[in-house]
Design a protein around this motif. Structure first.
Motif, PDB file in Angstrom:
ATOM      1  N   GLY A 124       2.633  -8.238   1.459  1.00  0.00           N
ATOM      2  CA  GLY A 124       3.179  -6.900   1.472  1.00  0.00           C
ATOM      3  C   GLY A 124       2.186  -5.802   1.772  1.00  0.00           C
ATOM      4  N   VAL A 125       0.892  -6.116   1.747  1.00  0.00           N
ATOM      5  CA  VAL A 125      -0.121  -5.109   2.103  1.00  0.00           C
ATOM      6  C   VAL A 125      -0.013  -4.887   3.610  1.00  0.00           C
ATOM      7  CG1 VAL A 125      -2.584  -4.587   2.185  1.00  0.00           C
ATOM      8  CG2 VAL A 125      -1.620  -5.769   0.190  1.00  0.00           C
ATOM      9  N   PRO A 126       0.105  -3.641   4.060  1.00  0.00           N
ATOM     10  CA  PRO A 126       0.356  -3.402   5.480  1.00  0.00           C
ATOM     11  C   PRO A 126      -0.682  -4.022   6.413  1.00  0.00           C
ATOM     12  CG  PRO A 126       0.792  -1.424   4.240  1.00  0.00           C
ATOM     13  CD  PRO A 126       0.175  -2.407   3.276  1.00  0.00           C
ATOM     14  N   VAL A 127      -0.159  -4.672   7.440  1.00  0.00           N
ATOM     15  CA  VAL A 127      -0.949  -5.301   8.495  1.00  0.00           C
ATOM     16  C   VAL A 127      -0.448  -4.734   9.816  1.00  0.00           C
ATOM     17  CG1 VAL A 127      -1.436  -7.486   9.670  1.00  0.00           C
ATOM     18  CG2 VAL A 127      -1.293  -7.423   7.170  1.00  0.00           C
TER      19      VAL A 127
ATOM     20  N   ARG B 193      -4.034  -9.463  16.134  1.00  0.00           N
ATOM     21  CA  ARG B 193      -4.356 -10.831  15.732  1.00  0.00           C
ATOM     22  C   ARG B 193      -3.752 -11.155  14.363  1.00  0.00           C
ATOM     23  NH1 ARG B 193     -10.168 -13.905  16.034  1.00  0.00           N
ATOM     24  NH2 ARG B 193     -10.149 -12.846  18.023  1.00  0.00           N
ATOM     25  N   GLU B 194      -3.833 -10.210  13.441  1.00  0.00           N
ATOM     26  CA  GLU B 194      -3.321 -10.441  12.094  1.00  0.00           C
ATOM     27  C   GLU B 194      -1.802 -10.600  12.099  1.00  0.00           C
ATOM     28  OE1 GLU B 194      -5.401  -8.013  12.999  1.00  0.00           O
ATOM     29  OE2 GLU B 194      -7.266  -8.506  11.946  1.00  0.00           O
TER      30      GLU B 194
ATOM     31  N   LEU C 141       4.937  -2.917  17.764  1.00  0.00           N
ATOM     32  CA  LEU C 141       6.280  -3.463  17.969  1.00  0.00           C
ATOM     33  C   LEU C 141       6.890  -3.874  16.632  1.00  0.00           C
ATOM     34  CD1 LEU C 141       8.535  -4.525  19.891  1.00  0.00           C
ATOM     35  CD2 LEU C 141       7.311  -6.706  19.874  1.00  0.00           C
ATOM     36  N   LEU C 142       6.142  -4.616  15.840  1.00  0.00           N
ATOM     37  CA  LEU C 142       6.648  -5.052  14.538  1.00  0.00           C
ATOM     38  C   LEU C 142       7.047  -3.860  13.676  1.00  0.00           C
ATOM     39  CD1 LEU C 142       7.017  -7.361  12.387  1.00  0.00           C
ATOM     40  CD2 LEU C 142       4.695  -6.810  11.663  1.00  0.00           C
ATOM     41  N   TRP C 143       6.166  -2.875  13.583  1.00  0.00           N
ATOM     42  CA  TRP C 143       6.421  -1.719  12.721  1.00  0.00           C
ATOM     43  C   TRP C 143       7.533  -0.823  13.246  1.00  0.00           C
ATOM     44  CZ3 TRP C 143       4.828  -0.333   7.883  1.00  0.00           C
ATOM     45  CH2 TRP C 143       3.947  -1.228   7.270  1.00  0.00           C
ATOM     46  N   SER C 144       7.855  -0.945  14.527  1.00  0.00           N
ATOM     47  CA  SER C 144       8.960  -0.136  15.060  1.00  0.00           C
ATOM     48  C   SER C 144      10.305  -0.587  14.484  1.00  0.00           C
ATOM     49  CB  SER C 144       8.985  -0.186  16.593  1.00  0.00           C
ATOM     50  OG  SER C 144       9.431  -1.448  17.061  1.00  0.00           O
ATOM     51  N   PHE C 145      10.320  -1.731  13.814  1.00  0.00           N
ATOM     52  CA  PHE C 145      11.537  -2.236  13.186  1.00  0.00           C
ATOM     53  C   PHE C 145      11.561  -1.972  11.684  1.00  0.00           C
ATOM     54  CE2 PHE C 145      11.508  -4.324  17.227  1.00  0.00           C
ATOM     55  CZ  PHE C 145      12.841  -4.359  17.581  1.00  0.00           C
TER      56      PHE C 145
ATOM     57  N   ALA D 123       5.590 -10.099   4.765  1.00  0.00           N
ATOM     58  CA  ALA D 123       4.168 -10.435   4.685  1.00  0.00           C
ATOM     59  C   ALA D 123       3.292  -9.305   5.204  1.00  0.00           C
ATOM     60  CB  ALA D 123       3.891 -11.719   5.469  1.00  0.00           C
ATOM     61  N   CYS D 124       3.773  -8.607   6.230  1.00  0.00           N
ATOM     62  CA  CYS D 124       2.981  -7.549   6.874  1.00  0.00           C
ATOM     63  C   CYS D 124       3.225  -6.170   6.276  1.00  0.00           C
ATOM     64  CB  CYS D 124       3.275  -7.524   8.374  1.00  0.00           C
ATOM     65  SG  CYS D 124       2.710  -8.995   9.253  1.00  0.00           S
ATOM     66  N   GLY D 125       4.064  -6.077   5.245  1.00  0.00           N
ATOM     67  CA  GLY D 125       4.272  -4.806   4.585  1.00  0.00           C
ATOM     68  C   GLY D 125       5.258  -3.877   5.254  1.00  0.00           C
TER      69      GLY D 125
END
Length: 197
Positions: free
Chosen positions: A20-23, A27-28, A113-117, A166-168
């Motif tokens: 949950g810690v923002p990534v 690569r991560e 891209l991930l965070w845009s969701f 997992a990526c916060g």
């Protein structure tokens, strides 16, 4: 009380320091998407215990290195007991590295891209137990569709949601979890920086 992991030092550290810690780094994010795909059908602790083996086997999840893997590498990985030896998941990891390079060519950052969701609007009320967490959301279904359009494999809505957790991108630490407030503050900072950009 932790959401999960009590009694296993590796699991406790993952819960306390990482989940949950923002990534946001390419690569991560790529690593987490791949590991969530490998986890499909297995217990997450199995993946955690093999994580260093995965990192060695997949060149530290460097997309350029993994994108260059060929048939000999697939054979090598299928013989590697330090990872989950599933041909479809191995081939998906290689295909996903190539998809990451395709994103670069289009000027798209995988983390962005991930965070845009990330869900719009107020945060969902914290669940009191793990049964209260969804397996998929409208956002994870949309993310999975977009990733597939971009050439990613083995990333259905459930795997996409697990990567978001997992990526916060979402904060699914339970209401009573001591990590919840810290993770939410970090997530809010990322969202504020994105809004200001």
């Amino acid at each position: 009380m932790r959401c999960f992991g009590d009694g296993d030092p590796l699991y406790e550290a993952y819960h306390d320091d990482e989940w949950g810690v923002p990534v946001t780094g390419e690569r991560e994010v790529y690593e987490r998407i791949c590991l969530e795909a490998f986890q499909s059908g297995l217990a997450w602790i199995t993946i955690l215990r093999k994580r260093e083996g995965f990192r060695r086997a997949f060149a530290g999840f460097d997309p350029e290195a993994v994108a260059a893997f060929g048939d000999d590498d697939v054979a090598r990985l299928m013989a590697d007991a330090e990872i989950v030896r599933n041909r479809a998941k191995i081939e998906a990891t290689i295909a996903n590295a190539r998809a990451v390079l395709g994103l670069r060519e289009q000027g798209i950052d995988l983390g962005e891209l991930l965070w845009s969701f990330a869900p719009d609007g107020p945060e969902r009320e914290a669940a009191v137990d793990l049964r209260g967490l969804p397996a998929t959301t409208a956002e994870s279904r949309a993310l999975a569709r977009r990733l597939k359009q971009l050439g990613f494999r083995f990333v259905g809505p459930t795997t996409a949601y697990a990567a978001m957790q997992a990526c916060g991108v979402v904060n699914d630490h339970l209401a009573a979890c001591p990590s919840r407030a810290r993770v939410e503050a970090a997530r809010a900072a990322v969202l504020a920086a994105r809004a200001a950009a």
